[in-house]
Motif scaffolding. Structure first.
Motif, PDB file in Angstrom:
ATOM      1  N   VAL A   1       5.779   1.806  -0.728  1.00 24.00           N
ATOM      2  CA  VAL A   1       6.510   2.830  -1.479  1.00 24.00           C
ATOM      3  C   VAL A   1       5.833   4.220  -1.079  1.00 24.00           C
ATOM      4  CG1 VAL A   1       7.081   3.768  -3.849  1.00 24.00           C
ATOM      5  CG2 VAL A   1       6.743   1.295  -3.253  1.00 24.00           C
ATOM      6  N   VAL A   2       6.710   5.206  -0.624  1.00 21.67           N
ATOM      7  CA  VAL A   2       6.157   6.529  -0.179  1.00 21.67           C
ATOM      8  C   VAL A   2       6.834   7.611  -1.251  1.00 21.67           C
ATOM      9  CG1 VAL A   2       6.187   8.286   1.572  1.00 21.67           C
ATOM     10  CG2 VAL A   2       6.259   5.821   2.169  1.00 21.67           C
ATOM     11  N   PHE A   3       5.874   8.371  -1.810  1.00 22.68           N
ATOM     12  CA  PHE A   3       6.419   9.272  -2.900  1.00 22.68           C
ATOM     13  C   PHE A   3       5.498  10.635  -2.775  1.00 22.68           C
ATOM     14  CE2 PHE A   3       2.979   6.470  -4.640  1.00 22.68           C
ATOM     15  CZ  PHE A   3       2.461   7.431  -5.381  1.00 22.68           C
ATOM     16  N   SER A   4       5.981  11.465  -3.674  1.00 30.41           N
ATOM     17  CA  SER A   4       5.077  12.795  -3.476  1.00 30.41           C
ATOM     18  C   SER A   4       5.460  13.478  -5.102  1.00 30.41           C
ATOM     19  CB  SER A   4       6.055  13.845  -2.529  1.00 30.41           C
ATOM     20  OG  SER A   4       5.180  14.826  -2.477  1.00 30.41           O
ATOM     21  N   GLU A   5       4.459  14.320  -5.452  1.00 31.84           N
ATOM     22  CA  GLU A   5       4.492  14.653  -6.798  1.00 31.84           C
ATOM     23  C   GLU A   5       5.715  15.380  -7.285  1.00 31.84           C
ATOM     24  OE1 GLU A   5       1.724  18.084  -4.891  1.00 31.84           O
ATOM     25  OE2 GLU A   5       2.322  15.765  -4.299  1.00 31.84           O
ATOM     26  N   PHE A   6       6.341  16.246  -6.559  1.00 38.96           N
ATOM     27  CA  PHE A   6       7.674  16.861  -6.817  1.00 38.96           C
ATOM     28  C   PHE A   6       8.366  17.302  -5.351  1.00 38.96           C
ATOM     29  CE2 PHE A   6       4.564  20.001  -8.542  1.00 38.96           C
ATOM     30  CZ  PHE A   6       4.549  20.743  -7.456  1.00 38.96           C
TER      31      PHE A   6
ATOM     32  N   MET B   1       0.878   1.665  -1.603  1.00 37.22           N
ATOM     33  CA  MET B   1       1.526   3.146  -2.441  1.00 37.22           C
ATOM     34  C   MET B   1       1.043   4.264  -1.351  1.00 37.22           C
ATOM     35  SD  MET B   1       3.269   1.719  -4.924  1.00 37.22           S
ATOM     36  CE  MET B   1       3.302   3.090  -6.051  1.00 37.22           C
ATOM     37  N   VAL B   2       1.888   4.955  -0.800  1.00 30.00           N
ATOM     38  CA  VAL B   2       1.478   5.972   0.024  1.00 30.00           C
ATOM     39  C   VAL B   2       1.862   7.458  -0.704  1.00 30.00           C
ATOM     40  CG1 VAL B   2       1.613   7.288   2.233  1.00 30.00           C
ATOM     41  CG2 VAL B   2       1.856   4.855   2.034  1.00 30.00           C
ATOM     42  N   PHE B   3       1.145   8.333  -1.131  1.00 30.27           N
ATOM     43  CA  PHE B   3       1.210   9.464  -1.916  1.00 30.27           C
ATOM     44  C   PHE B   3       1.187  10.737  -1.199  1.00 30.27           C
ATOM     45  CE2 PHE B   3       0.110  11.122  -6.384  1.00 30.27           C
ATOM     46  CZ  PHE B   3       1.098  12.206  -6.359  1.00 30.27           C
ATOM     47  N   LEU B   4       2.363  11.357  -0.922  1.00 29.22           N
ATOM     48  CA  LEU B   4       2.080  12.665  -0.056  1.00 29.22           C
ATOM     49  C   LEU B   4       1.649  13.801  -0.993  1.00 29.22           C
ATOM     50  CD1 LEU B   4       5.712  12.041   1.865  1.00 29.22           C
ATOM     51  CD2 LEU B   4       3.300  11.268   2.370  1.00 29.22           C
ATOM     52  N   ARG B   5       0.641  14.091  -0.865  1.00 28.95           N
ATOM     53  CA  ARG B   5       0.217  15.215  -1.910  1.00 28.95           C
ATOM     54  C   ARG B   5       0.503  16.586  -1.091  1.00 28.95           C
ATOM     55  NH1 ARG B   5      -3.103  12.911  -5.512  1.00 28.95           N
ATOM     56  NH2 ARG B   5      -4.102  10.807  -5.061  1.00 28.95           N
ATOM     57  N   GLY B   6       1.113  17.467  -1.834  1.00 32.20           N
ATOM     58  CA  GLY B   6       1.365  18.794  -1.556  1.00 32.20           C
ATOM     59  C   GLY B   6       2.769  18.996  -1.632  1.00 32.20           C
TER      60      GLY B   6
ATOM     61  N   GLY C   1       9.035  22.609  -6.354  1.00 35.91           N
ATOM     62  CA  GLY C   1      10.336  22.073  -6.892  1.00 35.91           C
ATOM     63  C   GLY C   1      10.210  21.220  -8.210  1.00 35.91           C
ATOM     64  N   HIS C   2      11.163  20.307  -8.224  1.00 35.14           N
ATOM     65  CA  HIS C   2      11.140  19.475  -9.181  1.00 35.14           C
ATOM     66  C   HIS C   2      11.607  17.808  -8.696  1.00 35.14           C
ATOM     67  CE1 HIS C   2      11.167  17.798 -13.174  1.00 35.14           C
ATOM     68  NE2 HIS C   2      12.368  17.727 -13.374  1.00 35.14           N
ATOM     69  N   GLY C   3      12.957  17.663  -8.703  1.00 32.94           N
ATOM     70  CA  GLY C   3      13.195  16.048  -8.224  1.00 32.94           C
ATOM     71  C   GLY C   3      12.763  15.831  -6.588  1.00 32.94           C
ATOM     72  N   THR C   4      12.483  14.834  -6.230  1.00 33.51           N
ATOM     73  CA  THR C   4      12.277  14.573  -5.045  1.00 33.51           C
ATOM     74  C   THR C   4      12.893  13.447  -4.566  1.00 33.51           C
ATOM     75  OG1 THR C   4      10.289  14.375  -3.258  1.00 33.51           O
ATOM     76  CG2 THR C   4      10.055  13.557  -5.535  1.00 33.51           C
ATOM     77  N   VAL C   5      12.340  12.588  -3.250  1.00 35.74           N
ATOM     78  CA  VAL C   5      12.874  11.559  -2.847  1.00 35.74           C
ATOM     79  C   VAL C   5      11.781  10.352  -2.582  1.00 35.74           C
ATOM     80  CG1 VAL C   5      12.737  12.253  -0.482  1.00 35.74           C
ATOM     81  CG2 VAL C   5      14.441  10.581  -0.967  1.00 35.74           C
ATOM     82  N   CYS C   6      12.175   9.235  -2.953  1.00 36.74           N
ATOM     83  CA  CYS C   6      11.210   8.083  -2.539  1.00 36.74           C
ATOM     84  C   CYS C   6      11.640   6.916  -1.574  1.00 36.74           C
ATOM     85  CB  CYS C   6      10.918   7.405  -3.802  1.00 36.74           C
ATOM     86  SG  CYS C   6       9.648   6.083  -4.105  1.00 36.74           S
ATOM     87  N   ALA C   7      10.685   6.627  -0.765  1.00 33.52           N
ATOM     88  CA  ALA C   7      11.147   5.710   0.212  1.00 33.52           C
ATOM     89  C   ALA C   7      10.459   4.410  -0.286  1.00 33.52           C
ATOM     90  CB  ALA C   7      10.546   5.998   1.695  1.00 33.52           C
ATOM     91  N   VAL C   8      11.336   3.380  -0.057  1.00 35.31           N
ATOM     92  CA  VAL C   8      10.923   1.850  -0.158  1.00 35.31           C
ATOM     93  C   VAL C   8      11.201   1.076   1.015  1.00 35.31           C
ATOM     94  CG1 VAL C   8      10.767  -0.094  -1.796  1.00 35.31           C
ATOM     95  CG2 VAL C   8      11.197   2.237  -2.787  1.00 35.31           C
TER      96      VAL C   8
ATOM     97  N   LEU D   1      -2.987   4.678  -0.307  1.00 36.50           N
ATOM     98  CA  LEU D   1      -3.591   5.856   0.520  1.00 36.50           C
ATOM     99  C   LEU D   1      -2.686   7.021   0.297  1.00 36.50           C
ATOM    100  CD1 LEU D   1      -1.577   6.501   3.191  1.00 36.50           C
ATOM    101  CD2 LEU D   1      -2.818   4.230   3.783  1.00 36.50           C
ATOM    102  N   ASP D   2      -3.335   8.409   0.557  1.00 42.44           N
ATOM    103  CA  ASP D   2      -2.705   9.661   0.459  1.00 42.44           C
ATOM    104  C   ASP D   2      -2.578  10.317   1.617  1.00 42.44           C
ATOM    105  OD1 ASP D   2      -5.431  10.133  -0.003  1.00 42.44           O
ATOM    106  OD2 ASP D   2      -5.215  10.786  -1.826  1.00 42.44           O
ATOM    107  N   VAL D   3      -1.738  11.288   1.768  1.00 43.49           N
ATOM    108  CA  VAL D   3      -1.667  11.935   2.982  1.00 43.49           C
ATOM    109  C   VAL D   3      -1.322  13.552   2.578  1.00 43.49           C
ATOM    110  CG1 VAL D   3      -0.233  12.415   5.144  1.00 43.49           C
ATOM    111  CG2 VAL D   3      -0.688  10.145   4.177  1.00 43.49           C
ATOM    112  N   GLY D   4      -2.088  14.265   2.984  1.00 43.71           N
ATOM    113  CA  GLY D   4      -1.696  15.570   2.432  1.00 43.71           C
ATOM    114  C   GLY D   4      -1.130  16.784   3.502  1.00 43.71           C
ATOM    115  N   GLY D   5      -0.955  17.912   2.906  1.00 43.37           N
ATOM    116  CA  GLY D   5      -0.348  18.822   3.962  1.00 43.37           C
ATOM    117  C   GLY D   5       1.046  19.180   3.849  1.00 43.37           C
ATOM    118  N   TRP D   6       1.705  19.093   2.658  1.00 42.39           N
ATOM    119  CA  TRP D   6       3.181  19.160   2.517  1.00 42.39           C
ATOM    120  C   TRP D   6       3.533  20.100   1.789  1.00 42.39           C
ATOM    121  CZ3 TRP D   6       5.581  15.555   5.181  1.00 42.39           C
ATOM    122  CH2 TRP D   6       4.864  14.690   5.865  1.00 42.39           C
TER     123      TRP D   6
END
Length: 410
Positions: free
Chosen positions: A315-320, A43-48, A335-342, A269-274
């Motif tokens: 799975v790549v996702f972000s908080e919003f 799981m890869v969390f794109l923080r920001g 914003g609100h809705g986002t996109v997830c990659a699998v 893992l997480d990746v910041g800077g978004w």
């Protein structure tokens, strides 16, 4: 000192071999139907809050181009740096042309637009925490006192050595009744606790309640170092064959792959800077550079997994997501809705999955954002149910009160 916090400090000093080659984008064949090999999940969390409308571009929407006169990604065919065509409605950011586009074309990557959390706070911290707990309500999540990946690991009957957070601090998503180690592989060797210091610390805790936890923490670190040292020569050779330097995330993702293909079946893992409020850019610029690094890192992970990629899901996702309309600073706001990659060898990709609506002023959430049509609990619950064969009761244990949505992703 709390046991988990001590282990975090004991492990975070491990270092990995450096000098990694550029991504070659090798694709491995999907696992055969009915394969019995245990799946690997990262799981890869794109923080920001990554901008969903720049990653997966709504190219059929005139409203998108009206709302973003300076930062929109051009329609396919309009110019050299235009979006890459995926369907009549969607295109891909051109920065991902050499990295993720081949996986989509080979059926190993699916995109899920209009995904996310129903938490409406627009706060990075609250929304991130609520997602990691597995609840829209941060208060309900905090009462649970565990993250959804820890609860998943418990349902899978995992042991300590099956799961790993590749992070400096143990994230909420992996906290809970099952102890899970964390280790940022890119940590500098100068910060490592050497064997002499480890022995001193172990003696200090001898005959104390934490003695076993301390010893186990250092042993996990030693094993990680041995695993990474075994692959150091091959990594250095790969770097010497290519003059291009790799990004930090690409190097990290190769180290993560080295450990997951050998030992761990559940990773985070997480990746910041978004958080691109200012000068976001379009086909080039700040966001494009970060997307390029992300794409190369994900492709590098797949390449470094080797044949194990056949049994892997990422799975790549972000908080919003971010506002559809650009702001006055050539950027976007929360914003609100986002996109997830699998993506992965087990993924049924090459498609845009999940419920969708036309991108227009009428379909915006609160007249500003993509709506959330598939919650993360629904998306991840359906994915876990398919990937692991979880029963309805087990899915409920991972995401209490939520019903899984089967998008046929694996």
């Amino acid at each position: 000192m709390h046991r988990r916090h001590f282990l975090n400090h004991a492990w975070r000093g491990a270092a990995a071999a450096s000098g990694l080659g550029a991504v070659q984008g090798r694709l491995w064949a999907a696992a055969p139907e009915g394969a019995s090999t245990p799946p690997r999940l990262l799981m890869v969390f794109l923080r920001g809050a990554a901008d969903a409308a720049s990653v997966l571009v709504p190219v059929s929407s005139d409203f998108y181009y009206e709302a973003r006169p300076r930062i929109a990604i051009a329609r396919p065919g309009a110019q050299a740096d235009a979006a890459l065509p995926l369907t009549t409605d969607w295109g891909l950011h051109p920065a991902l042309a050499g990295s993720l586009a081949p996986f989509y074309q080979q059926g190993q990557l699916a995109w899920v637009p209009f995904a996310g959390s129903h938490n409406l706070s627009r706060s990075h911290f609250e929304t991130q925490d609520s997602i990691e707990y597995g609840f829209d309500d941060i208060t309900a999540g905090a009462k649970q006192q565990s993250g959804f990946l820890n609860r998943l690991a418990q349902q899978l009957g995992s042991q300590r050595r099956d799961s790993m957070a590749f992070t400096d601090q143990l994230p909420i998503v992996l906290r809970g009744a099952l102890p899970v180690p964390n280790l940022r592989l890119a940590s500098s060797v100068r910060n490592a606790v050497d064997e002499r210091q480890a022995a001193l610390i172990a003696r200090m805790y001898r005959d104390q309640p934490l003695a076993g936890a301390v010893a186990e923490g250092f042993e996990v670190k030693r094993e990680a170092m041995r695993d990474m040292a075994a692959g150091a020569s091959a990594e250095m050779q790969a770097a010497s064959r290519n003059a291009l330097s790799s990004s930090g995330f690409e190097a990290e993702s190769r180290r993560v792959a080295q450990m997951m293909r050998e030992r761990y079946h559940l990773g985070f893992l997480d990746v910041g800077g978004w958080d691109t409020h200012v000068n976001q850019g379009n086909a080039t610029g700040t966001l494009a550079s970060r997307l390029g690094e992300l794409g190369r890192g994900l492709a590098a992970f797949a390449d470094a997994m080797g044949p194990a990629w056949r049994d892997t899901v990422v799975v790549v996702f972000s908080e919003f997501g971010r506002t559809l309309r650009e702001n006055g600073n050539r950027g976007t706001d929360h914003g609100h809705g986002t996109v997830c990659a699998v993506m992965g060898g087990r993924v049924r990709g090459g498609r845009i999955a999940g419920e969708q609506v036309a991108v227009s002023a009428a379909t915006l959430h609160q007249n500003r954002d993509f709506p959330v049509l598939t919650s993360y609990q629904e998306l991840f619950g359906g994915l876990f149910q398919r990937l692991y064969g979880l029963s309805p009761a087990q899915v409920q244990a991972v995401f209490p009160g939520s019903q899984p949505k089967d998008l046929g992703l694996v």
